[in-house]
Design a protein around this motif. Structure first.
Motif, short mmCIF file in Angstrom:
data_model
loop_
_atom_site.label_atom_id
_atom_site.label_comp_id
_atom_site.label_asym_id
_atom_site.label_seq_id
_atom_site.Cartn_x
_atom_site.Cartn_y
_atom_site.Cartn_z
N VAL A 21 0.85 -1.16 -0.06
CA VAL A 21 0.06 0.09 0.11
C VAL A 21 0.91 1.27 0.04
O VAL A 21 1.82 1.34 0.79
N VAL A 24 -1.91 5.92 0.21
CA VAL A 24 -3.29 5.61 -0.15
C VAL A 24 -3.90 6.74 0.79
O VAL A 24 -3.88 7.12 2.05
N THR A 68 -9.24 1.89 5.70
CA THR A 68 -8.06 1.40 5.15
C THR A 68 -8.34 -0.30 4.48
O THR A 68 -7.95 -0.49 3.47
N ILE A 72 -8.63 -1.85 0.70
CA ILE A 72 -7.81 -2.88 0.25
C ILE A 72 -8.31 -4.06 -0.39
O ILE A 72 -8.08 -4.61 -1.48
N ILE A 83 -2.63 0.30 -4.54
CA ILE A 83 -2.73 -0.81 -3.71
C ILE A 83 -2.32 -1.84 -4.53
O ILE A 83 -3.18 -2.27 -5.75
N SER A 91 -5.80 -0.97 -7.45
CA SER A 91 -6.56 0.17 -6.95
C SER A 91 -7.44 0.86 -8.02
O SER A 91 -8.46 1.71 -7.70
#
Length: 339
Positions: A21, A24, A68, A72, A83, A91
């Motif tokens: 990650v 983000v 979060t 994901i 991601i 993502s």
């Protein structure tokens, strides 16, 4: 291989994280007409998670942990950032592109009863992901019974409804549903916080056993640091949408570098009464600021006992706490406090 045991998933080389990650963010728009400001629930979060390992994501309620986790597994679309799962940026994938990846990314929710459809039987709840992926109904039902046995439930109860099970049993149903497609990564969003303490231990034991047997990776979201200490390899501490400290569990718990991490750990009860009475409890003043109007500079400075002028004007970057140390911290004075 015993009946009901899924084959071990392939594991990428240790140097390549299963999940990566990077920077983000998640901004929720304000109300129409400008009556409220946009809310940045997640603000530049970055971390890695290796295959077969567990990363604990901890912090106070409202710090952005659950948001979060939902990004994901793509229940929410990140505003910015990337991601990367198994080397592929997911993502910005569309619904059709995400479908084959859904089987690898699953989620266990906090409230076991509210996350289960009360109008569906356990057979349908567990089998639904398999049906979506194209498995025949008979095969999906058989697999659901195997998963019930794997998670400590009685397969003969497969036609019962969620309200006929206790909270711990309902969470086992949620875990069985998450396992249905043979995932490699499970986001567990406070999976034991709604359960009694004795039941919490049973669910934690179950998740640890499943991880050993199936090679699962967990993102374990929680606010109970004693549970996180037991189940996680690495810990990431969030405050107001940002990660303020991340590193190996042993180092973070033994010598926390960020004042917020120090305060959180000081509130965890110790089993030794003498040590509990002797230690200093760090009390944070006030409540966390609103993510709709975060403070300037370091967002923790209004509550930080070590705050200085630079903390009010300059946001600290997440950086290595000390030379040669596998831990990062976002604090202007952490390195001096923990050389």
């Amino acid at each position: 291989m015993t009946a009901g045991t899924a084959p071990l998933p392939s594991v990428p080389p240790p140097s390549v994280p299963l999940l990566s990650v990077r920077d983000v963010t998640m901004t929720f728009p304000g109300r129409r007409g400008g009556r409220s400001a946009p809310v940045r629930a997640v603000d530049g979060v970055s971390f890695d998670l290796a295959a077969g390992k567990t990363l604990g994501l901890v912090g106070e309620s409202g710090c952005g942990k659950s948001t979060t986790g939902r990004m994901i597994v793509r229940l929410l679309e990140p505003t910015t950032g990337s991601i990367t799962y198994d080397g592929r940026d997911i993502s910005r994938l569309g619904r059709r592109e995400l479908k084959p990846l859904r089987k690898d990314l699953q989620m266990v929710f906090q409230d076991p009863h509210s996350s289960l459809n009360p109008r569906q039987t356990v057979a349908r709840i567990i089998a639904d992901p398999l049906l979506v992926q194209g498995m025949a109904a008979a095969g999906a039902r058989k697999r659901a019974a195997e998963l019930m046995e794997m998670t400590g439930l009685i397969p003969e109860h497969i036609d019962r409804y969620p309200h006929e099970f206790s909270g711990g049993q309902a969470q086992r149903i949620g875990i069985a549903r998450a396992l249905a497609t043979g995932p490699r990564l499970i986001v567990a969003d406070e999976p034991v916080s709604a359960l009694d303490v004795s039941v919490q231990a049973q669910i934690v034991n179950l998740m640890e056993r499943l991880q050993r047997e199936l090679g699962l990776a967990y993102l374990f979201i929680a606010h109970d640091l004693s549970v996180v200490k037991r189940v996680c390899n690495r810990v990431a501490v969030m405050y107001l949408g940002r990660i303020v400290e991340v590193g190996d569990k042993e180092r973070v718990y033994a010598a926390p570098a960020h004042p917020y991490t120090q305060a959180l750990l000081s509130a965890v009860p110790l089993p030794d009464p003498v040590a509990e009475r002797a230690r200093e409890r760090i009390t944070l003043l006030g409540d966390p600021p609103s993510p709709a109007a975060p403070p300037s500079g370091c967002t923790f400075h209004p509550r930080c006992p070590k705050a200085q002028e630079i903390c009010r004007t300059e946001a600290p970057l997440l950086r290595v706490a000390a030379p040669g140390e596998a831990r990062e911290v976002a604090c202007h004075f952490a390195a001096a406090d923990n050389p």
